[in-house]
Design a protein around this motif. Structure first.
Motif, PDB file in Angstrom:
ATOM      1  N   GLY A  75      47.123  -9.527 -23.051  1.00  0.00           N
ATOM      2  CA  GLY A  75      47.105 -10.761 -21.972  1.00  0.00           C
ATOM      3  C   GLY A  75      47.100  -9.652 -20.551  1.00  0.00           C
ATOM      4  N   TRP A  76      46.649  -8.425 -20.663  1.00  0.00           N
ATOM      5  CA  TRP A  76      46.899  -7.731 -19.240  1.00  0.00           C
ATOM      6  C   TRP A  76      45.552  -7.348 -18.815  1.00  0.00           C
ATOM      7  N   HIS A  77      44.463  -7.865 -19.486  1.00  0.00           N
ATOM      8  CA  HIS A  77      43.167  -7.615 -18.740  1.00  0.00           C
ATOM      9  C   HIS A  77      42.233  -9.037 -19.367  1.00  0.00           C
ATOM     10  N   TYR A  78      41.320  -9.178 -18.434  1.00  0.00           N
ATOM     11  CA  TYR A  78      40.103 -10.043 -19.114  1.00  0.00           C
ATOM     12  C   TYR A  78      39.109  -9.252 -19.365  1.00  0.00           C
ATOM     13  N   MET A  79      38.211  -9.608 -20.377  1.00  0.00           N
ATOM     14  CA  MET A  79      37.201  -8.867 -21.006  1.00  0.00           C
ATOM     15  C   MET A  79      36.340  -8.128 -20.093  1.00  0.00           C
ATOM     16  N   SER A  80      36.121  -8.964 -18.997  1.00  0.00           N
ATOM     17  CA  SER A  80      35.113  -8.423 -18.212  1.00  0.00           C
ATOM     18  C   SER A  80      35.565  -7.120 -17.302  1.00  0.00           C
ATOM     19  N   HIS A  81      36.972  -6.908 -17.329  1.00  0.00           N
ATOM     20  CA  HIS A  81      37.665  -5.799 -16.779  1.00  0.00           C
ATOM     21  C   HIS A  81      37.002  -4.540 -17.378  1.00  0.00           C
ATOM     22  N   THR A  82      37.109  -4.549 -18.928  1.00  0.00           N
ATOM     23  CA  THR A  82      36.532  -3.569 -19.570  1.00  0.00           C
ATOM     24  C   THR A  82      35.196  -3.186 -19.299  1.00  0.00           C
ATOM     25  N   PHE A  83      34.164  -4.314 -19.140  1.00  0.00           N
ATOM     26  CA  PHE A  83      32.685  -3.869 -18.900  1.00  0.00           C
ATOM     27  C   PHE A  83      32.580  -3.281 -17.476  1.00  0.00           C
ATOM     28  N   TRP A  84      33.326  -3.852 -16.612  1.00  0.00           N
ATOM     29  CA  TRP A  84      33.273  -3.174 -15.100  1.00  0.00           C
ATOM     30  C   TRP A  84      33.683  -1.852 -15.201  1.00  0.00           C
ATOM     31  N   ALA A  85      34.848  -1.695 -16.086  1.00  0.00           N
ATOM     32  CA  ALA A  85      35.079  -0.177 -16.052  1.00  0.00           C
ATOM     33  C   ALA A  85      34.081   0.650 -16.514  1.00  0.00           C
ATOM     34  N   GLY A  86      33.537   0.360 -17.391  1.00  0.00           N
ATOM     35  CA  GLY A  86      32.369   1.213 -18.244  1.00  0.00           C
ATOM     36  C   GLY A  86      31.403   1.603 -17.132  1.00  0.00           C
ATOM     37  N   VAL A  87      31.033   0.386 -16.242  1.00  0.00           N
ATOM     38  CA  VAL A  87      30.002   0.685 -15.319  1.00  0.00           C
ATOM     39  C   VAL A  87      30.333   1.650 -14.160  1.00  0.00           C
ATOM     40  N   VAL A  88      31.564   1.328 -13.834  1.00  0.00           N
ATOM     41  CA  VAL A  88      32.062   2.040 -12.671  1.00  0.00           C
ATOM     42  C   VAL A  88      32.194   3.709 -12.946  1.00  0.00           C
ATOM     43  N   VAL A  89      32.725   3.981 -14.331  1.00  0.00           N
ATOM     44  CA  VAL A  89      32.866   5.250 -14.637  1.00  0.00           C
ATOM     45  C   VAL A  89      31.655   5.831 -15.210  1.00  0.00           C
ATOM     46  N   TRP A  90      30.536   5.064 -15.768  1.00  0.00           N
ATOM     47  CA  TRP A  90      29.357   5.845 -15.927  1.00  0.00           C
ATOM     48  C   TRP A  90      28.653   6.248 -14.599  1.00  0.00           C
ATOM     49  N   LEU A  91      28.789   5.491 -13.572  1.00  0.00           N
ATOM     50  CA  LEU A  91      27.979   5.757 -12.202  1.00  0.00           C
ATOM     51  C   LEU A  91      28.707   6.890 -11.588  1.00  0.00           C
ATOM     52  N   THR A  92      30.090   7.130 -12.000  1.00  0.00           N
ATOM     53  CA  THR A  92      30.715   8.239 -11.308  1.00  0.00           C
ATOM     54  C   THR A  92      30.296   9.576 -11.855  1.00  0.00           C
TER      55      THR A  92
END
Length: 273
Positions: A221-238
């Motif tokens: 309950g500490w995140h929504y599933m989309s939070h994981t996907f967004w983290a992946g995009v941000v980390v990849w681009l960085t």
């Protein structure tokens, strides 16, 4: 080749970002999925109260990226030691280090200084970017919102985004725990630099690790599933932008090598460090 490199490495993640935005941020899928995990009787997420699950997935799981970052930092520091030793001027010290099997370690660190520094910088920038987005969107975690027994209002990250100052106290978007696993993608770019034939496996490992890290927090309950996907995009681009700064496009887009070709390529790469 140049256009294809940018199309794949920038175009694909940006397309994924658009898909995530449309599929999750523009719908109620996140809330619907979290509702399945929420117990309306106890007004809680059952897995959030299991101590072993918390230790295993949140505390112990940090070991992999933490140890990787620490090893890279140690390697970066040691990479400056061997040139300072300078065995030609200090043969006694060089001989002592050789006899105690320390010299090969220092030589290896010196030869791979750029790689160690890249991993350190990439990890730091990924962490910094995730924290920046968290502070400048002020999204509260599901368990903290009124939807699931908390006191804070549920808001979308894009409606609360502030570029030049912090948006509030919420720190849930993108997924921080997931980003810890995704930062292992930095190792993929090191593997691509040396055209290692198992570089795709390294990337797959980092992606799976990030998704596992992120999903466990969704279950609690500490995140929504989309939070994981967004983290992946941000980390990849960085990681990608950092790798381009350290290695350049030409090195990263070279095809992987066969086993007998890789030894020669590694030796050549060490010469240009």
């Amino acid at each position: 080749m140049k256009s294809r490199f940018y199309a794949v490495n920038f175009g694909v993640p940006l397309a994924c970002a658009l898909l995530i935005f449309l599929a999750f941020d523009m719908t109620t899928i996140d809330v619907t999925f979290s509702n399945l995990l929420f117990d309306p009787v106890t007004r809680s997420f059952p897995l959030d109260h299991i101590h072993f699950f918390e230790q295993l997935t949140h505390k112990w799981a940090r070991i992999i990226p933490n140890w990787t970052a620490e090893a890279a930092a140690i390697g970066a520091i040691l990479s400056f030691v061997w040139p300072l030793v300078n065995p030609q001027k200090r043969p006694g010290l060089g001989g002592f280090l050789e006899r105690n099997k320390v010299a090969p370690v220092l030589q290896f660190a010196a030869a791979h200084r750029r790689d160690f520094l890249f991993v350190v910088v990439a990890f730091a920038l990924c962490t910094g970017m995730i924290h920046f987005l968290k502070a400048h969107t002020s999204v509260y975690c599901p368990i903290e919102t009124t939807l699931y027994g908390g006191k804070m209002a549920h808001v979308d990250w894009f409606s609360n985004f502030q570029l030049f100052h912090e948006a509030g106290d919420g720190r849930c978007w993108p997924g921080g725990h997931a980003s810890g696993g995704f930062t292992m993608m930095a190792l993929y770019f090191v593997a691509r630099r040396y055209r290692w034939r198992f570089s795709s496996a390294v990337l797959s490992f980092a992606l799976v690790l990030g998704f596992i890290y992120g999903t466990t927090r969704v279950l609690q309950g500490w995140h929504y599933m989309s939070h994981t996907f967004w983290a992946g995009v941000v980390v990849w681009l960085t990681c990608l932008l950092t790798a381009l700064a350290f290695y350049g496009r030409a090195r990263l887009e070279q095809p992987v090598l066969k086993k007998h070709e890789r030894v020669r390529a590694v030796s050549q790469a060490e010469l240009v460090n």
